[in-house]
Design an enzyme around this catalytic site. Structure first.
Site, PDB file in Angstrom:
ATOM      1  N   ASP A 204       0.172  -7.635   1.357  1.00 33.15           N
ATOM      2  CA  ASP A 204       0.598  -6.256   1.594  1.00 33.15           C
ATOM      3  C   ASP A 204       2.125  -6.156   1.642  1.00 33.15           C
ATOM      4  O   ASP A 204       2.706  -5.500   2.505  1.00 33.15           O
ATOM      5  CB  ASP A 204      -0.005  -5.685   2.881  1.00 33.15           C
ATOM      6  CG  ASP A 204       0.079  -4.158   2.920  1.00 33.15           C
ATOM      7  OD1 ASP A 204       0.315  -3.550   1.861  1.00 33.15           O
ATOM      8  OD2 ASP A 204      -0.061  -3.578   4.021  1.00 33.15           O
TER       9      ASP A 204
ATOM     10  N   SER B 175       4.624   2.684   7.686  1.00 32.85           N
ATOM     11  CA  SER B 175       4.327   1.491   6.897  1.00 32.85           C
ATOM     12  C   SER B 175       5.519   1.058   6.059  1.00 32.85           C
ATOM     13  O   SER B 175       6.152   1.869   5.385  1.00 32.85           O
ATOM     14  CB  SER B 175       3.143   1.759   5.958  1.00 32.85           C
ATOM     15  OG  SER B 175       1.936   1.634   6.649  1.00 32.85           O
TER      16      SER B 175
ATOM     17  N   HIS C 135       0.812  -1.221   0.000  1.00 31.57           N
ATOM     18  CA  HIS C 135       0.000   0.000   0.000  1.00 31.57           C
ATOM     19  C   HIS C 135       0.848   1.275   0.000  1.00 31.57           C
ATOM     20  O   HIS C 135       0.346   2.357  -0.265  1.00 31.57           O
ATOM     21  CB  HIS C 135      -1.000   0.008   1.167  1.00 31.57           C
ATOM     22  CG  HIS C 135      -0.394   0.242   2.522  1.00 31.57           C
ATOM     23  ND1 HIS C 135      -0.134  -0.770   3.419  1.00 31.57           N
ATOM     24  CD2 HIS C 135      -0.027   1.375   3.154  1.00 31.57           C
ATOM     25  CE1 HIS C 135       0.360  -0.270   4.530  1.00 31.57           C
ATOM     26  NE2 HIS C 135       0.436   1.046   4.395  1.00 31.57           N
TER      27      HIS C 135
END
Length: 492
Positions: free
Chosen positions: A254, A336, A221
């Site tokens: 992910d 992230s 992402h």
């Protein structure tokens, strides 16, 4: 569950909160100057003098009750002879004059008489401390100014450590030592989408050096907005930036792998740990760029293992699922894709999602509340190797469609699959194991299953070809069977 995404957030599976967008990269430069405290020391009289008798001070509205000063003893010892006054300058001196409120203070040459009560300027001290906390640079100046304006003969003493900070040795295993070793291999990623997706849109994330060939591992992402015609820039802590391209990405896991287009020599990959051996309570160190603040280090512990997490990827695609490591190390948008390290500096997870107190979908500024989730590195390593090898992810599957909306009673095999297809693939792994539509899967290996997302999270911790025991309920009866996992290539 929130992930730090780019572009417009997409609702995650109803079983979990969705992801806030990632803020643009910012690097505020705020510094605070510490305040050096000084302590005035009163001079010691050169000639010993007999102890003074108590001197009654005039009543004042700002006496000991108001200032916190300690009153003098009520009477002198009986055997102490009373001194006589031979002259105006004899002992003891007369009590000091108490100025009226608002009158100018006595001159700097005036020295308080020994034995007289000393007043405390509590209000002034509190004000100075508050000012120092609000403005460290000014506070330092105030401390120096106060020391310089002391009475003549009054010195100021400071205590310093034996060695300068530069000479201080940090033992291996300390947070500072681990961070110093790992930071040069952690990068900040700037992703910008292509013209078809809105030129210039994107966000900031984190990644880490995977090998000496210039591969960078991060979250899908983080780079999803730039995967189709966009641009990626990777910046190291020394400020050097490099262009990068996507080698492969796995939406369901992910995980994504980038490659520096002109990788420098001497890259130092971070060592990979063993996430299966992590224990609850182990120390953790997270490195990333929360809200664009690159090279930020936070610490915590492993709060839980095998935490089923489902979250949206923010790119208009499907959800990602993980059996996550939960940590209370502070993780925010921009963290992230960054590494979660153990106390030895080995990567045990990839920071991917947070739980926030917001309303879920549509919240733009989710923040850490001590519930962060990382993809176990054992799973991420398998995915990264597959992406480097073929550019496409490979998923283990059971060949059955399960209900993704129900929780608490297990994962129910749906009555039919997408587009009216059979929910149990003919001659697939589930069919060969004897599973049917309507069966409720309550156990997968040694893990209890309470929902469809939990089942998928557990399936994806395995590899195609693994044989796993499944516990299920049919018509109120509990049974077990063994399924040999099949495989699916790609995200479509």
């Amino acid at each position: 569950m929130s992930t730090e995404n780019e572009g417009t957030a997409v609702p995650a599976d109803p079983a979990a909160p969705s992801a806030p967008p990632t803020p643009p990269s910012t690097t505020p430069d705020q510094r605070t100057t510490p305040v050096q405290a000084t302590t005035p020391v009163q001079p010691t009289p050169q000639t010993p003098t007999p102890p003074p008798p108590p001197v009654a001070a005039p009543p004042s509205a700002h006496g000991p009750e108001a200032t916190g000063a300690t009153p003098a003893p009520a009477a002198a010892p009986a055997h102490a002879p009373a001194p006589t006054h031979a002259a105006a300058g004899g002992w003891p001196p007369p009590p000091p004059t108490v100025p009226a409120w608002g009158a100018p203070p006595p001159s700097a040459s005036a020295t308080p008489a020994p034995g007289s009560p000393r007043k405390r300027t509590g209000g002034l001290v509190a004000a100075v401390l508050a000012a120092a906390l609000l403005a460290g640079g000014i506070g330092g100046g105030v401390g120096y100014w106060a020391a310089e304006r002391g009475d003549d003969g009054v010195s100021s003493t400071t205590v310093s450590s034996g060695e300068a900070p530069a000479a201080f040795k940090r033992e291996p295993g300390t947070v500072a030592a681990v961070a110093a070793q790992a930071l040069p291999s952690v990068v900040t990623i700037q992703a910008k989408s292509g013209a078809a997706q809105g030129e210039g849109e994107g966000g900031t994330g984190t990644g880490f050096v995977y090998d000496q060939e210039g591969h960078i591992v991060t979250n899908n992402h983080v780079v999803a907005s730039a995967a189709e015609g966009g641009t990626l820039s990777v910046t190291f802590p020394d400020g050097k930036a490099y262009d990068a391209e996507v080698v492969g990405r796995a939406e369901g896991y992910d995980v994504a792998v980038l490659k520096l287009t002109n990788a420098p020599k001497g890259l130092k990959p971070l060592p990979l740990g063993d996430s299966d051996k992590v224990a609850v309570g182990d120390s953790t160190i997270a490195i990333g760029a929360p809200f664009g603040l690159s090279n930020t280090v936070t610490t915590g512990i492993i709060s839980a293992k095998n935490r089923p997490v489902a979250s949206g990827d923010g790119s208009g695609g499907g959800n990602s699922y993980m059996s996550a490591l939960q940590t209370d190390a502070s993780i925010n948008p921009g963290n992230s894709g960054g590494p979660l390290l153990d106390a030895s500096g080995a990567v045990i997870g990839i920071n991917s999602a947070i739980q926030s107190t917001g309303s879920g979908f549509g919240q733009s500024q989710a923040g850490s509340i001590g519930l962060g989730f990382a993809i176990p590195v054992n799973q991420a390593k398998n995915v990264a190797q597959q992406l480097i090898k073929t550019g496409k992810p490979v998923y283990p599957v059971i060949g059955a469609t399960v209900n993704m909306n129900e929780r608490g009673e297990g994962a129910t095999i749906a009555s039919q699959g997408s587009g009216g297809t059979p929910s149990v693939v003919p001659d697939g792994p589930a069919a060969k194991a004897g599973l049917k539509a309507g069966d409720v899967i309550t156990g997968f290996g040694d893990r209890q299953i309470d929902s469809g997302p939990t089942l998928i999270s557990e399936i994806w911790t395995h590899e195609p070809g693994d044989s796993v025991k499944i516990t299920y309920e049919r018509d109120g009866k509990t049974s077990t069977t063994t399924v040999t996992l099949g495989e699916r290539t790609g995200d479509n």
